[in-house]
Design a protein around this motif. Structure first.
Motif, short mmCIF file in Angstrom:
data_model
loop_
_atom_site.label_atom_id
_atom_site.label_comp_id
_atom_site.label_asym_id
_atom_site.label_seq_id
_atom_site.Cartn_x
_atom_site.Cartn_y
_atom_site.Cartn_z
N THR A 1 47.26 28.77 56.87
CA THR A 1 46.23 27.75 56.99
C THR A 1 46.52 26.89 58.21
O THR A 1 47.68 26.68 58.55
CB THR A 1 46.15 26.89 55.71
N PRO A 2 45.52 26.38 58.93
CA PRO A 2 44.09 26.58 58.69
C PRO A 2 43.61 27.91 59.26
O PRO A 2 44.21 28.46 60.18
CB PRO A 2 43.46 25.41 59.45
N ILE A 3 42.51 28.40 58.68
CA ILE A 3 41.85 29.58 59.22
C ILE A 3 41.17 29.19 60.53
O ILE A 3 40.46 28.19 60.59
CB ILE A 3 40.83 30.14 58.21
N THR A 4 41.40 29.97 61.59
CA THR A 4 40.92 29.62 62.92
C THR A 4 39.80 30.54 63.38
O THR A 4 39.51 31.57 62.76
CB THR A 4 42.06 29.71 63.94
N ALA A 5 39.19 30.16 64.51
CA ALA A 5 38.14 31.00 65.10
C ALA A 5 38.68 32.36 65.50
O ALA A 5 37.97 33.37 65.43
CB ALA A 5 37.51 30.29 66.29
N GLU A 6 39.93 32.41 65.92
CA GLU A 6 40.55 33.68 66.27
C GLU A 6 40.67 34.58 65.05
O GLU A 6 40.45 35.80 65.13
CB GLU A 6 41.92 33.46 66.89
N ASP A 7 41.00 33.99 63.90
CA ASP A 7 41.06 34.78 62.67
C ASP A 7 39.68 35.36 62.34
O ASP A 7 39.57 36.53 61.92
CB ASP A 7 41.53 33.90 61.50
N VAL A 8 38.65 34.55 62.52
CA VAL A 8 37.28 35.03 62.26
C VAL A 8 36.93 36.16 63.22
O VAL A 8 36.34 37.17 62.82
CB VAL A 8 36.27 33.87 62.39
N LYS A 9 37.31 36.01 64.49
CA LYS A 9 37.01 37.04 65.49
C LYS A 9 37.68 38.36 65.13
O LYS A 9 37.08 39.44 65.25
CB LYS A 9 37.47 36.56 66.86
N VAL A 10 38.92 38.28 64.68
CA VAL A 10 39.66 39.50 64.30
C VAL A 10 39.03 40.15 63.07
O VAL A 10 38.95 41.38 62.96
CB VAL A 10 41.14 39.15 64.04
N ALA A 11 38.58 39.32 62.13
CA ALA A 11 38.10 39.83 60.84
C ALA A 11 36.64 40.27 60.86
O ALA A 11 36.24 41.11 60.05
CB ALA A 11 38.29 38.75 59.77
N ALA A 12 35.85 39.71 61.75
CA ALA A 12 34.40 39.95 61.73
C ALA A 12 34.02 41.43 61.75
O ALA A 12 33.11 41.84 61.01
CB ALA A 12 33.73 39.21 62.89
N PRO A 13 34.65 42.28 62.57
CA PRO A 13 34.26 43.70 62.54
C PRO A 13 34.40 44.35 61.17
O PRO A 13 33.59 45.23 60.81
CB PRO A 13 35.21 44.34 63.57
N GLU A 14 35.38 43.92 60.40
CA GLU A 14 35.54 44.49 59.05
C GLU A 14 34.36 44.09 58.16
O GLU A 14 33.82 44.93 57.42
CB GLU A 14 36.85 44.02 58.42
N ALA A 15 33.96 42.82 58.24
CA ALA A 15 32.80 42.38 57.45
C ALA A 15 31.54 43.10 57.88
O ALA A 15 30.73 43.53 57.05
CB ALA A 15 32.62 40.86 57.59
N GLU A 16 31.37 43.26 59.19
CA GLU A 16 30.18 43.94 59.70
C GLU A 16 30.16 45.40 59.25
O GLU A 16 29.09 45.94 58.91
CB GLU A 16 30.15 43.85 61.23
N ALA A 17 31.32 46.04 59.24
CA ALA A 17 31.38 47.43 58.78
C ALA A 17 31.04 47.55 57.30
O ALA A 17 30.32 48.47 56.88
CB ALA A 17 32.78 47.99 59.05
N GLU A 18 31.53 46.60 56.49
CA GLU A 18 31.23 46.63 55.06
C GLU A 18 29.74 46.39 54.80
O GLU A 18 29.12 47.04 53.96
CB GLU A 18 32.08 45.59 54.34
N LEU A 19 29.16 45.43 55.54
CA LEU A 19 27.73 45.16 55.39
C LEU A 19 26.90 46.36 55.85
O LEU A 19 25.87 46.67 55.24
CB LEU A 19 27.35 43.91 56.20
N ALA A 20 27.34 47.01 56.91
CA ALA A 20 26.60 48.16 57.43
C ALA A 20 26.52 49.29 56.41
O ALA A 20 25.53 50.02 56.35
CB ALA A 20 27.25 48.67 58.72
N VAL A 21 27.54 49.41 55.59
CA VAL A 21 27.56 50.48 54.57
C VAL A 21 26.92 50.01 53.27
O VAL A 21 26.00 50.64 52.75
CB VAL A 21 29.00 50.96 54.31
N GLY A 22 27.40 48.90 52.73
CA GLY A 22 26.99 48.48 51.39
C GLY A 22 25.72 47.67 51.31
O GLY A 22 24.98 47.78 50.33
N PHE A 23 25.44 46.89 52.34
CA PHE A 23 24.26 46.00 52.27
C PHE A 23 23.08 46.59 53.03
O PHE A 23 21.97 46.66 52.50
CB PHE A 23 24.63 44.63 52.83
N PHE A 24 23.30 47.03 54.26
CA PHE A 24 22.23 47.59 55.06
C PHE A 24 22.10 49.11 54.85
O PHE A 24 21.02 49.62 54.61
CB PHE A 24 22.47 47.31 56.55
N GLY A 25 23.22 49.80 54.96
CA GLY A 25 23.19 51.26 54.94
C GLY A 25 22.64 51.84 53.66
O GLY A 25 21.89 52.82 53.68
#
Length: 398
Positions: free
Chosen positions: A296-320
């Motif tokens: 802690t604290p969660i930083t913008a860099e942490d979000v930048k690193v993690a965002a592709p994983e969220a986008e990949a999950e959304l691409a499969v489970g939510f959009f795909g």
């Protein structure tokens, strides 16, 4: 950080750790429950919005409020290929069972259960009228004989009105009410939707303590209005939208702080840009940001690193998962929509971009509407039911 302590919950209908931005709807429903319990007139409710705004979560929260006030409740999820008889019967069976232990007259309870059973067993395909044959293809698990001459005419409008009236009488006896929660309400077959409106109209005139709380896609009010002209005055409509910035931040920070974790301001900026205020996306990005952050604290860099994983999950489970349901012709139609923009687009422009006549594209458009992938935003235009779906389609290889 410890993934076991991760508080975020990106699941279908799963309540987030902080139900932010819905206080107005929860407070207003408390008023509705209290007014009905006191015999005051009130309208049924309809929630509308895009996928990802957590309408099912809100519907469940409203049901919890009703249960907390000792109401009888039941919930159904509508399907376009299923009439209301069986799901409504099962939901009202549950509601009456919740009230039965407090009722002083077991015979009254048995009578209402017999009416529910008669309603469930009546096969409208066999005809209408009191003398029509009943085909008991399905048993609803009610251990009393089915009533005769009540909610079994075969006319869904008559039967639903009689069923609601009798079920509501149990609430009247106890000084409470019955609430029937209908998810995916836009999928209720048109004759049943008309009957539902007619039954609600009848109950509102008599003051019977039974209300419908429906949730559906943005075109649900248009469907209701088409089924019964007075539906515009019959329901109280709530448009459920994405969260504003303070509520989106609260949805992230409140559960984190309960675990002793904070977000830096720039991390909250990055998360709001990524999630765009949609509750489902907030949970998805919050979950991966937590897992990626070393401390802690969660930083913008942490979000930048993690965002592709969220986008990949959304691409499969939510959009795909939704994209895969579409036929090649429907996918072509949606891609043309996406290239025209993210908001509502005129159907004529979709046809022009594909070099086709609008009438030739009607089957694809109508099928997409039935599948819940697009909706008629206004006359002559269509829009996606899923936020950011246009962006997803533009990112896919042709």
């Amino acid at each position: 950080m410890d993934p076991i302590r991760n508080p975020y919950a990106p699941g279908a209908g799963q309540r987030p750790p902080e139900l932010a931005g819905r206080d107005r709807e929860l407070d207003q429903f408390d008023v509705v429950l209290e007014r009905i319990a006191r015999g005051r007139p009130e309208r049924s409710l309809v929630l509308t919005g895009l996928r990802g705004v957590s309408m099912t979560v809100l519907l469940n929260a409203l049901r919890s409020q009703a249960i907390g006030r000792l109401w009888g409740t039941g919930k159904i999820e509508a399907r376009p290929d299923q009439t209301l008889r069986r799901p409504v019967a099962a939901a009202l069976h549950m509601a009456v069972r919740e009230l039965a232990p407090r009722h002083r007259d077991p015979e009254r309870i048995d009578y209402v259960l017999s009416v529910i059973k008669a309603f469930a067993l009546r096969d409208s395909a066999t005809g209408s009228g009191p003398g029509s044959k009943t085909v008991p293809r399905w048993q609803p698990g009610i251990d009393v004989p089915a009533a005769r001459g009540r909610a079994d005419s075969g006319d869904i409008e008559i039967d639903l009105t009689e069923l609601f009236t009798d079920a509501a009488s149990i609430g009247t006896d106890l000084g409470v009410g019955i609430a029937l929660f209908v998810d995916e309400m836009q999928d209720v077959p048109t004759p049943d939707l008309s009957a539902l409106c007619a039954a609600c109209h009848e109950l509102s005139q008599t003051g019977a303590p039974l209300i419908i709380v429906g949730a559906g896609l943005p075109h649900l009010p248009t469907l209701l209005s088409s089924s019964k002209s007075y539906s515009e005055r019959l329901f109280r409509y709530h448009r459920i939208d994405r969260l504003d910035r303070p509520d989106a931040d609260l949805a992230l920070t409140a559960p984190a702080q309960r675990e002793g974790v904070d977000f830096s301001p720039d991390a909250l900026d990055a998360l709001y840009d990524a999630a765009d205020g949609y509750p489902y996306f907030i949970q998805a990005y919050g979950k991966v940001a937590w897992d990626a952050a070393p401390t802690t604290p969660i930083t913008a860099e942490d979000v930048k690193v993690a965002a592709p994983e969220a986008e990949a999950e959304l691409a499969v489970g939510f959009f795909g998962s939704r994209y895969e349901r579409a036929t090649p012709a429907e996918r072509e139609y949606m891609r043309a929509m996406a290239l025209l923009g993210d908001g509502p687009v005129p159907t004529a422009e979709v046809a022009t971009s594909l070099g086709r006549r609008p009438s030739s594209l009607s089957p694809a458009r109508d099928s997409l509407i039935k599948k819940g992938l697009v909706y008629a935003a206004e006359r002559g235009s269509v829009a996606f039911t899923v936020p950011h779906f246009g962006h997803f389609l533009r990112s896919q290889p042709v």
